[in-house]
Scaffold this active site. Structure first.
Site, PDB file in Angstrom:
ATOM      1  N   GLY A  15      69.009   2.391  25.121  1.00 25.20           N
ATOM      2  CA  GLY A  15      68.081   3.438  24.709  1.00 25.20           C
ATOM      3  C   GLY A  15      68.655   4.141  23.502  1.00 25.20           C
ATOM      4  O   GLY A  15      69.856   4.344  23.411  1.00 25.20           O
ATOM      5  N   GLY A  17      67.859   7.460  21.536  1.00 25.53           N
ATOM      6  CA  GLY A  17      67.103   8.694  21.310  1.00 25.53           C
ATOM      7  C   GLY A  17      67.595   9.369  20.047  1.00 25.53           C
ATOM      8  O   GLY A  17      68.534   8.891  19.404  1.00 25.53           O
ATOM      9  N   GLY A  18      66.986  10.463  19.701  1.00 25.96           N
ATOM     10  CA  GLY A  18      67.377  11.168  18.497  1.00 25.96           C
ATOM     11  C   GLY A  18      68.764  11.787  18.613  1.00 25.96           C
ATOM     12  O   GLY A  18      69.437  12.014  17.618  1.00 25.96           O
ATOM     13  N   GLY A  20      71.331  10.653  20.647  1.00 21.37           N
ATOM     14  CA  GLY A  20      72.421   9.810  21.068  1.00 21.37           C
ATOM     15  C   GLY A  20      71.931   8.433  21.384  1.00 21.37           C
ATOM     16  O   GLY A  20      70.867   8.018  20.944  1.00 21.37           O
ATOM     17  N   VAL A  22      72.385   5.065  24.466  1.00 23.14           N
ATOM     18  CA  VAL A  22      72.961   4.575  25.715  1.00 23.14           C
ATOM     19  C   VAL A  22      73.187   3.073  25.579  1.00 23.14           C
ATOM     20  O   VAL A  22      72.300   2.350  25.131  1.00 23.14           O
ATOM     21  CB  VAL A  22      72.055   4.888  26.923  1.00 23.14           C
ATOM     22  CG1 VAL A  22      72.695   4.389  28.212  1.00 23.14           C
ATOM     23  CG2 VAL A  22      71.785   6.385  27.028  1.00 23.14           C
ATOM     24  N   LYS A  37      76.825   6.494  27.626  1.00 29.50           N
ATOM     25  CA  LYS A  37      75.960   7.341  26.811  1.00 29.50           C
ATOM     26  C   LYS A  37      76.806   8.043  25.760  1.00 29.50           C
ATOM     27  O   LYS A  37      77.871   8.580  26.072  1.00 29.50           O
ATOM     28  CB  LYS A  37      75.248   8.364  27.714  1.00 29.50           C
ATOM     29  CG  LYS A  37      74.249   9.247  26.986  1.00 29.50           C
ATOM     30  CD  LYS A  37      73.365  10.008  27.977  1.00 29.50           C
ATOM     31  CE  LYS A  37      72.381  10.923  27.283  1.00 29.50           C
ATOM     32  NZ  LYS A  37      71.379  11.470  28.216  1.00 29.50           N
ATOM     33  N   ASP A 189      63.719  17.644  32.765  1.00 31.25           N
ATOM     34  CA  ASP A 189      63.161  16.536  31.981  1.00 31.25           C
ATOM     35  C   ASP A 189      62.823  15.345  32.870  1.00 31.25           C
ATOM     36  O   ASP A 189      63.092  14.195  32.518  1.00 31.25           O
ATOM     37  CB  ASP A 189      64.140  16.145  30.862  1.00 31.25           C
ATOM     38  CG  ASP A 189      63.447  15.441  29.692  1.00 31.25           C
ATOM     39  OD1 ASP A 189      62.201  15.485  29.606  1.00 31.25           O
ATOM     40  OD2 ASP A 189      64.160  14.839  28.865  1.00 31.25           O
TER      41      ASP A 189
HETATM   42  P1  ATP Z   1      65.546  11.047  26.059  1.00 33.58           P
HETATM   43  O1  ATP Z   1      65.416  11.332  24.606  1.00 33.58           O
HETATM   44  O2  ATP Z   1      64.410  10.225  26.639  1.00 33.58           O
HETATM   45  O3  ATP Z   1      65.846  12.233  26.904  1.00 33.58           O
HETATM   46  P2  ATP Z   1      68.290  10.391  26.075  1.00 33.58           P
HETATM   47  O4  ATP Z   1      68.757  10.004  24.713  1.00 33.58           O
HETATM   48  O5  ATP Z   1      68.486  11.783  26.488  1.00 33.58           O
HETATM   49  O6  ATP Z   1      66.791  10.028  26.201  1.00 33.58           O
HETATM   50  P3  ATP Z   1      68.868   8.976  28.552  1.00 33.58           P
HETATM   51  O7  ATP Z   1      67.521   9.297  29.036  1.00 33.58           O
HETATM   52  O8  ATP Z   1      70.028   9.390  29.367  1.00 33.58           O
HETATM   53  O9  ATP Z   1      69.116   9.448  27.058  1.00 33.58           O
HETATM   54  O10 ATP Z   1      68.954   7.401  28.335  1.00 33.58           O
HETATM   55  C1  ATP Z   1      68.041   6.760  27.469  1.00 33.58           C
HETATM   56  C2  ATP Z   1      67.576   5.464  28.101  1.00 33.58           C
HETATM   57  O11 ATP Z   1      68.690   4.568  28.324  1.00 33.58           O
HETATM   58  C3  ATP Z   1      66.919   5.637  29.456  1.00 33.58           C
HETATM   59  O12 ATP Z   1      65.551   5.981  29.365  1.00 33.58           O
HETATM   60  C4  ATP Z   1      67.159   4.267  30.072  1.00 33.58           C
HETATM   61  O13 ATP Z   1      66.209   3.343  29.582  1.00 33.58           O
HETATM   62  C5  ATP Z   1      68.535   3.894  29.542  1.00 33.58           C
HETATM   63  N1  ATP Z   1      69.596   4.316  30.477  1.00 33.58           N
HETATM   64  C6  ATP Z   1      70.155   5.546  30.560  1.00 33.58           C
HETATM   65  N2  ATP Z   1      71.093   5.617  31.514  1.00 33.58           N
HETATM   66  C7  ATP Z   1      71.148   4.384  32.075  1.00 33.58           C
HETATM   67  C8  ATP Z   1      71.940   3.802  33.143  1.00 33.58           C
HETATM   68  N3  ATP Z   1      72.847   4.519  33.813  1.00 33.58           N
HETATM   69  N4  ATP Z   1      71.706   2.517  33.454  1.00 33.58           N
HETATM   70  C9  ATP Z   1      70.799   1.784  32.785  1.00 33.58           C
HETATM   71  N5  ATP Z   1      70.024   2.270  31.782  1.00 33.58           N
HETATM   72  C10 ATP Z   1      70.201   3.551  31.422  1.00 33.58           C
HETATM   73 MG    MG Z   2      65.910  10.357  28.662  1.00 37.66          MG
HETATM   74 MG    MG Z   3      67.576  13.396  27.356  1.00 38.59          MG
END
Ligand code: ATP
Ligand code: MG
Ligand code: MG
Length: 327
Positions: A15, A17-18, A20, A22, A37, A189
Site C-alpha cells: 500500500g 499512501g500519501g 508512507g 507498507v 510500514k 479510521d
Molecule cells: P491510509 O492512507 O488508507 O490510511 P496508510 O498509509 O495509513 O493508509 P495502512 O492502512 O496501515 O497505511 O496500510 C496501507 C495498506 O497496506 C492497507 O490498506 C493494506 O492493503 C496494506 N497493509 C497494511 N498493513 C498490512 C499488514 N499487516 N498485512 C498485510 N497488508 C497490510
Molecule cells: Mg489505511
Molecule cells: Mg492511515
C-alpha cells in the site's frame, strides 16, 4: 553497522499512501514474512506505535517492533512525482471506495505548525537526498488481504458469500473494536481498507495511524479535528466537534451494510451512499435483512448517544447470530 531496515528484504509494496508505505518483507535472519510500514517521522507518528504496542488481541494486527531510521525503498508514488506518466496506476478507475483522495488529514489537535514535509518530498523528487527520519513499524503480515478485497470479489461475483461468513467477520470486527474501546482508545479510521484478514483467517484491525485517546489525563473530553476518511466519517467527526468512541460505531454500520448488500458500479455507490449515511436504505434491503437493518440504522444514528456501544452490540449480535445460524 547500517540501519535496522537492512535486516529486511523487500518483496512487494502492499500500500502506498500519501504519508508512507507498507511493504511485504522477509526478515533476513528469521526467514519469516512481515508487513513493514514506513511513515515520515513527525511529532505524532509515534502514537500509532504506542497504541499498537498496548494492544494484544486476536482481532488486532500483531505488532512486533519499531525503530527510527533513514528512508529505504523509495516508493512508486515518489517516483511518479518525477515522471508523472499519464495512464499510471493513479489514473485507473477502479471500484474505489474511500480512496486516499478523500482523506482528510487536517489534524491540528496539538500541531504547532511546521509543515515542511511536502516541500521536502518535492526536493527529493528532484533528486535531492532524503534527509528525513522515518518511523518503521514491523507487524504480522495479514495474508488474507483487506475487507475491501473481500467486498470487491463478492461484488464482481467471483465469490459467493454466506450469511454465516458475514456474521463471523462482523462479529470479529466488533470484538476488535470493543477491545480498542476498552483500552480507552478511538481508532478514527475504520473502513474496509483498514480491516485485514490474518493467516488464521481471522479479522485483524489495522492502521492505527489516527488512533486517539478517549479523554485527556483528567478524564475530560478532548478537542478534536475533522481527521479521517470522509465517506466513512461520522457526522460529528466531520464537523470537528468533541467526539468520543461512538464515532467508531458509525463507519461500522456502513461497513456491515457493504458486506451484506452488493453494489455493482461506482455510480450506484455514489447515488446510494448519501442516503445510507442518512439511514435510508435501498428498496428491498429492509424486507430481506430486517434485523440487520435495525442494527445498522441504530449504528448510523446522527447523534452518537443513540448509537450502541461496541460492548452492547457484541452481546445483542451474538444472540441474533446464534439464532440465524441454526439450520
Ligand atoms: P491510509 O492512507 O488508507 O490510511 P496508510 O498509509 O495509513 O493508509 P495502512 O492502512 O496501515 O497505511 O496500510 C496501507 C495498506 O497496506 C492497507 O490498506 C493494506 O492493503 C496494506 N497493509 C497494511 N498493513 C498490512 C499488514 N499487516 N498485512 C498485510 N497488508 C497490510
Ligand atoms: Mg489505511
Ligand atoms: Mg492511515
Amino acid at each position: 553497522p547500517g540501519s535496522h531496515s537492512e535486516l529486511f528484504e523487500m518483496i512487494t509494496e502492499l500500500g502506498d499512501g500519501g504519508y508512507g508505505c507498507v511493504y511485504k518483507v522477509k526478515h533476513k535472519i528469521d526467514g519469516k514474512i512481515y508487513a513493514l510500514k514506513k511513515v515520515i517521522l513527525t511529532r505524532k507518528a509515534d502514537s500509532e506505535v504506542k497504541a499498537l504496542a498496548q494492544l494484544e488481541h486476536p482481532n488486532i494486527v500483531r505488532y512486533i517492533t519499531s525503530w527510527h531510521g533513514p528512508n529505504i525503498w523509495t516508493s512508486n508514488q515518489q517516483r511518479n512525482q518525477v515522471s508523472n506518466t499519464p495512464g499510471s496506476s493513479s489514473d485507473v478507475v477502479t471500484f474505489d471506495r474511500a480512496g486516499s483522495g478523500e482523506r482528510d488529514d487536517d489534524d491540528d489537535d496539538d500541531d504547532d505548525g511546521d509543515d515542511d514535509d511536502d516541500e521536502k518530498s518535492e526536493m527529493e523528487s528532484l533528486g535531492v537526498t532524503d534527509s528525513r527520519t522515518y518511523l518503521f513499524i514491523q507487524m504480522e503480515f495479514c495474508e488474507g488481504g483487506t475487507l475491501t478485497d473481500w467486498i470487491q470479489a463478492r461484488n464482481q461475483m467471483e465469490k459467493q458469500r454466506t450469511t454465516a461468513e458475514i456474521h463471523k467477520i462482523f462479529d470479529e470486527i466488533i470484538t476488535g473494536v470493543e477491545y480498542i474501546h476498552a483500552k480507552k482508545l478511538i481508532h478514527r479510521d475504520l473502513k474496509p481498507d483498514n480491516i485485514l484478514f490474518g493467516a488464521d483467517g481471522k479479522v485483524k484491525i489495522g492502521d492505527f495511524g489516527l488512533v486517539a485517546a478517549q479523554t485527556d489525563q483528567k478524564g475530560e473530553p478532548l478537542e478534536r479535528s475533522n481527521i479521517g476518511t470522509r465517506s466513512y466519517m461520522s457526522p460529528e467527526q466531520k464537523n470537528k466537534k468533541n467526539y468520543d468512541e461512538k464515532t467508531d460505531i458509525f463507519p461500522l454500520g456502513l461497513v456491515w451494510f457493504e458486506m451484506i448488500w452488493e453494489i455493482y458500479t461506482a455510480s450506484e455507490r455514489e447515488k446510494l451512499w448519501p442516503d445510507l449515511r442518512n439511514q435510508r436504505f435501498p428498496e428491498g434491503f429492509r424486507d430481506v435483512y430486517s434485523t440487520e437493518c435495525t442494527f445498522i440504522k441504530k449504528m448510523l444514528s446522527y447523534s452518537p448517544e443513540h448509537r450502541p456501544h461496541a460492548k452492547d452490540m457484541k452481546e445483542n449480535l451474538s444472540k441474533f447470530f446464534s439464532l440465524g445460524q441454526k439450520p
